[in-house]
Scaffold this active site. Structure first.
Site, short mmCIF file in Angstrom:
data_model
loop_
_atom_site.label_atom_id
_atom_site.label_comp_id
_atom_site.label_asym_id
_atom_site.label_seq_id
_atom_site.Cartn_x
_atom_site.Cartn_y
_atom_site.Cartn_z
N VAL A 229 0.84 -1.19 0.00
CA VAL A 229 0.00 0.00 0.00
C VAL A 229 0.88 1.24 0.00
CG1 VAL A 229 -1.76 1.28 1.30
CG2 VAL A 229 -1.81 -1.24 1.23
N HIS A 230 0.54 2.21 -0.84
CA HIS A 230 1.24 3.49 -0.84
C HIS A 230 1.06 4.15 0.53
CE1 HIS A 230 2.22 7.67 -1.83
NE2 HIS A 230 2.77 7.23 -2.95
#
Length: 338
Positions: A229-230
């Protein structure tokens, strides 16, 4: 007070300011006045339409500071992902390679391009200003739209999906894109995402390989990026995982970020929310924080309130909160604990 409400065309300049700061990969929030104007217009038409089942509608909400009139966040719902074109994902699968003569039995992780999730409702366009990321208002911005779904179930599908922005570095490069997509398109990840934001993801997806991709053949960096996940999407991911979404079966075809999936009826804010009659008065101090929505359509509103509410009893709202929500004595609100 911060209130969640449907976006209006007058919000366009403020929405574009929010879109300009959203991370690469949020193609549903392009920094383009024309596309954002179309998005708001489609949302206004969807709120105004009489709907008995999920179709091509899309709903776009903003988070407004009522004291200043400034927008500090936005989020959206697409009633049917891929209504007019397929909604592509990579499906995580395992192939078994077996040689009886050599007594070799291998399980190989592969990615298969699919549109299994077409037709599900889709949560999109989440953004809150950075000072609010760790606050309760990020919950309001994300979960308020779930209260809208709970109040209007006929407008949405039986399942909901969310594409979470995957890993990319500070320069906007994605190791998953560089190992997969860039072999088919001579452009960077940031360029591809911008193009998709201005046009459509489908035309690029249709040029992706339609045969299984063997994960062990990808670079180590790409394999490590799968399902990551960013950092700026972590708050969205965490909120939705607490809501009961699952993350194991699908990933994004561009950056390898997780694609979450849940049955609508099992989502916490939908399953646990309650429709409660309203009393107007001075609410007692203390209690706990609740997300509260008015259950309306074009005049939908949702806020965060400290309430000393007892299940099975009416909820007491002060006059200012009742006015923001547009409810009066004897009306009703939908609420769920933060």
């Amino acid at each position: 007070m911060l209130v969640m409400r449907p976006a209006q065309m007058a919000d366009l300049a403020d929405v574009q300011r929010l879109a300009a700061d959203s991370p690469v990969g949020v193609t549903s929030l392009p920094d383009d006045a024309g596309r954002l104007g179309d998005k708001i217009a489609a949302s206004e038409a969807s709120f105004a339409a009489e709907v008995s089942f999920n179709g091509e509608e899309s709903y776009f909400f903003v988070l407004e500071d009522t004291d200043s009139g400034r927008l500090v966040g936005c989020s959206g719902i697409v009633a049917s992902a891929g209504y007019s074109e397929p909604f592509y994902s990579f499906r995580n699968e395992t192939f078994v390679h077996n040689s009886r003569e050599l007594k070799i039995h291998n399980k190989i992780h592969v990615l298969s391009l699919c549109h299994d999730l077409t037709g599900n409702s889709l949560l999109t366009s989440f953004y809150v200003e950075r000072p609010l990321v760790s606050s309760v208002f990020a919950e309001l911005n994300s979960r308020g739209r779930l209260l809208f779904m709970a109040g209007h179930p006929e407008r949405f599908a039986d399942a909901v999906v969310v594409e979470i922005v995957g890993h990319s570095d500070e320069s906007g490069d994605s190791p998953f894109w560089d190992s997969v997509g860039r072999n088919f398109f001579d452009m960077t990840y940031a360029e591809a995402e911008r193009l998709c934001g201005l046009k459509s993801r489908t035309f690029l997806a249709e040029l992706m390989p339609h045969y299984p991709i063997y994960v062990p053949l990808l670079s180590d960096e790409a394999q490590e990026a799968m399902g990551q996940v960013h950092p700026r999407a972590q708050i969205t991911f965490d909120i939705l995982m607490r809501e009961g979404f699952e993350t194991d079966h699908y990933i994004d075809i561009f950056d390898g970020g997780p694609t979450l999936h849940a049955r609508t009826s099992g989502i916490r804010s939908i399953a646990q929310s309650r429709l409660v009659p309203v009393k107007i008065g001075e609410a007692e101090a203390g209690g706990r924080q609740y997300l509260v929505s008015n259950g309306q359509l074009q005049d939908f509103r949702a806020v965060v309130v400290d309430l000393d509410w007892v299940p099975g009893k009416p909820v007491t709202l002060n006059a200012a909160t009742a006015e923001v929500l547009g409810v009066g004595e004897g009306g009703s609100v939908r609420l769920v604990a933060v």
